[in-house]
Design a protein around this motif. Structure first.
Motif, short mmCIF file in Angstrom:
data_model
loop_
_atom_site.label_atom_id
_atom_site.label_comp_id
_atom_site.label_asym_id
_atom_site.label_seq_id
_atom_site.Cartn_x
_atom_site.Cartn_y
_atom_site.Cartn_z
N UNK A 91 0.82 -1.22 0.00
CA UNK A 91 0.00 0.00 0.00
C UNK A 91 0.85 1.27 0.00
N UNK A 92 2.06 1.18 0.57
CA UNK A 92 2.93 2.36 0.61
C UNK A 92 3.40 2.75 -0.79
N UNK A 93 3.72 1.76 -1.61
CA UNK A 93 4.29 2.04 -2.93
C UNK A 93 3.38 2.89 -3.80
N UNK A 94 2.10 2.53 -4.02
CA UNK A 94 1.26 3.40 -4.85
C UNK A 94 0.96 4.74 -4.20
N UNK A 95 0.89 4.80 -2.87
CA UNK A 95 0.69 6.09 -2.21
C UNK A 95 1.90 6.99 -2.43
N UNK A 96 3.09 6.43 -2.34
CA UNK A 96 4.29 7.25 -2.51
C UNK A 96 4.42 7.78 -3.93
N UNK A 97 3.85 7.05 -4.90
CA UNK A 97 3.92 7.48 -6.29
C UNK A 97 2.80 8.44 -6.68
N UNK A 98 1.64 8.34 -6.02
CA UNK A 98 0.46 9.08 -6.48
C UNK A 98 -0.06 10.13 -5.50
N UNK A 99 0.16 9.95 -4.22
CA UNK A 99 -0.47 10.82 -3.23
C UNK A 99 0.43 11.99 -2.85
N UNK A 100 -0.20 13.15 -2.66
CA UNK A 100 0.48 14.35 -2.19
C UNK A 100 -0.23 14.83 -0.92
N UNK A 101 0.48 15.60 -0.07
CA UNK A 101 -0.12 15.99 1.22
C UNK A 101 -1.48 16.68 1.11
N UNK A 102 -1.73 17.43 0.03
CA UNK A 102 -3.00 18.13 -0.10
C UNK A 102 -4.10 17.27 -0.72
N UNK A 103 -3.77 16.02 -1.07
CA UNK A 103 -4.73 15.16 -1.76
C UNK A 103 -5.79 14.59 -0.83
N UNK A 104 -6.92 14.27 -1.46
CA UNK A 104 -7.95 13.49 -0.80
C UNK A 104 -7.80 12.05 -1.28
N UNK A 105 -7.58 11.14 -0.34
CA UNK A 105 -7.30 9.74 -0.67
C UNK A 105 -8.38 8.85 -0.07
N UNK A 106 -8.89 7.93 -0.88
CA UNK A 106 -9.85 6.95 -0.40
C UNK A 106 -9.21 5.58 -0.29
N UNK A 107 -9.62 4.81 0.71
CA UNK A 107 -9.14 3.44 0.90
C UNK A 107 -10.37 2.53 0.99
N UNK A 108 -10.46 1.59 0.06
CA UNK A 108 -11.60 0.68 0.02
C UNK A 108 -11.22 -0.63 0.70
N UNK A 109 -11.90 -0.92 1.80
CA UNK A 109 -11.63 -2.14 2.56
C UNK A 109 -10.72 -1.87 3.74
#
Length: 338
Positions: free
Chosen positions: A155-173
């Motif tokens: 889960x860390x790998x795609x977050x580190x590539x796609x997520x930024x501090x100002x982003x809204x992130x959803x987690x399913x499950x």
């Protein structure tokens, strides 16, 4: 030569039995590790049951391994006897292909999974290539590190590539992967929305760092989020209303699958085109990504929520996992008799 004790699956869906195994001579670039703990990942259960069709038996499973180095091959680099290390899904890669040389070792076509054609961590000792033997930061407790080595980096790998501090992130499950995804996304400084079908997990999801919790079964609640999420990480392995989830993505948003959903996913292209949205998948990470994830976890005090069993109760632990009762990762503590 090293003769080890291991818990062996002799066939698909079999019980584990303890056996002695000869690992043969240590390779020049190999490292041998005495196992202290080993996490039980859901992919171990899938491999036990041959759900994916490429299991090999007899199998020594276990790929969330924490232990101490006891032997180092003559050509191994950067690893010393006595060092505390971890080994995850991958035990080796070719080290000369384009993917390895560009830092994407985990995408190497000749990579060696720790539990396929290789003896894994439900044993007294395990071996891996020196580059895939990851030193563990001192502040991370051995008892809780194991699940980070597979579930954590997944889960860390795609977050580190796609997520930024100002982003809204959803987690399913909110399970073995999802609870870690919430913790890491919150650590990244994102606004986190957790999706779960279980109301009993609402409070827990908030305790892991979720700012909002939404029922994944309530289509009306999902529609209210249309166009709001920059990233959506799917950690579940069940089919859902994917069109509605895709519509929660903001323009240029990305939905990333890390859970193995067994059925084909019906997708309408028009919402992707009009919002420049994208769908993708992600798997584990390179040795550098794993090391970075461990450093991040140490800095932000991120650890999985675990249940511990002695390794001698491995069959009970797998029954517990298969029944969906794990909250949220299982760790086996090595207790082989000398």
């Amino acid at each position: 030569m090293t003769t080890i004790k291991a818990w062996v699956a002799t066939g698909a869906k079999s019980q584990f039995v303890q056996q002695e195994i000869d690992l043969g001579p240590l390779g020049n670039e190999e490292v041998e590790v005495a196992v202290d703990t080993c996490g039980v990942c859901h992919s171990d259960l899938s491999m036990l049951n041959n759900d994916w069709g490429f299991s090999q038996y007899p199998a020594v499973l276990g790929h969330e391994i924490v232990g101490r180095v006891v032997k180092v091959g003559s050509a191994a680099k950067g690893i010393k006897v006595g060092q505390r290390v971890g080994i995850g899904w991958t035990a080796g890669s070719c080290m000369h292909c384009h993917q390895c040389l560009s830092g994407s070792h985990h995408l190497c076509a000749e990579s060696s999974p720790t539990i396929v054609g290789h003896k894994g961590g439900f044993a007294t000792h395990v071996r891996s290539h020196w580059a895939w033997t990851i030193p563990i930061p001192e502040t991370l407790p051995s008892a809780e590190v194991g699940p980070l080595l597979c579930g954590g980096v997944t889960v860390f790998s795609p977050l580190s590539m796609n997520a930024k501090p100002a982003h809204r992130v959803g987690v399913v499950g909110i399970g073995g992967l999802g609870h870690l995804a919430v913790k890491f996304a919150a650590g990244f400084g994102c606004e986190v929305t957790a999706f779960t079908s279980s109301e009993s997990k609402f409070a827990e999801a908030r305790s892991f760092g979720a700012h909002h919790v939404v029922s994944s079964r309530e289509a009306g609640d999902l529609r209210k989020l249309a166009g709001t999420l920059d990233s959506l990480l799917v950690t579940t392995n069940i089919s859902l209303d994917w069109s509605t989830f895709i519509n929660t993505l903001a323009p240029n948003g990305r939905l990333v699958f890390v859970g193995v959903v067994p059925e084909a996913i019906p997708v309408s292209v028009f919402p992707l085109i009009m919002g420049q949205r994208s769908l993708s998948g992600s798997t584990i990470g390179s040795p550098t990504m794993i090391a970075t994830m461990l450093e991040f976890a140490a800095r932000h005090k991120i650890a999985p929520q675990t249940e511990h069993f002695p390794m001698s109760r491995i069959n009970e632990a797998f029954q517990h996992l298969g029944a969906g009762k794990a909250r949220y990762r299982i760790v086996l503590d090595a207790d082989f008799k000398k």
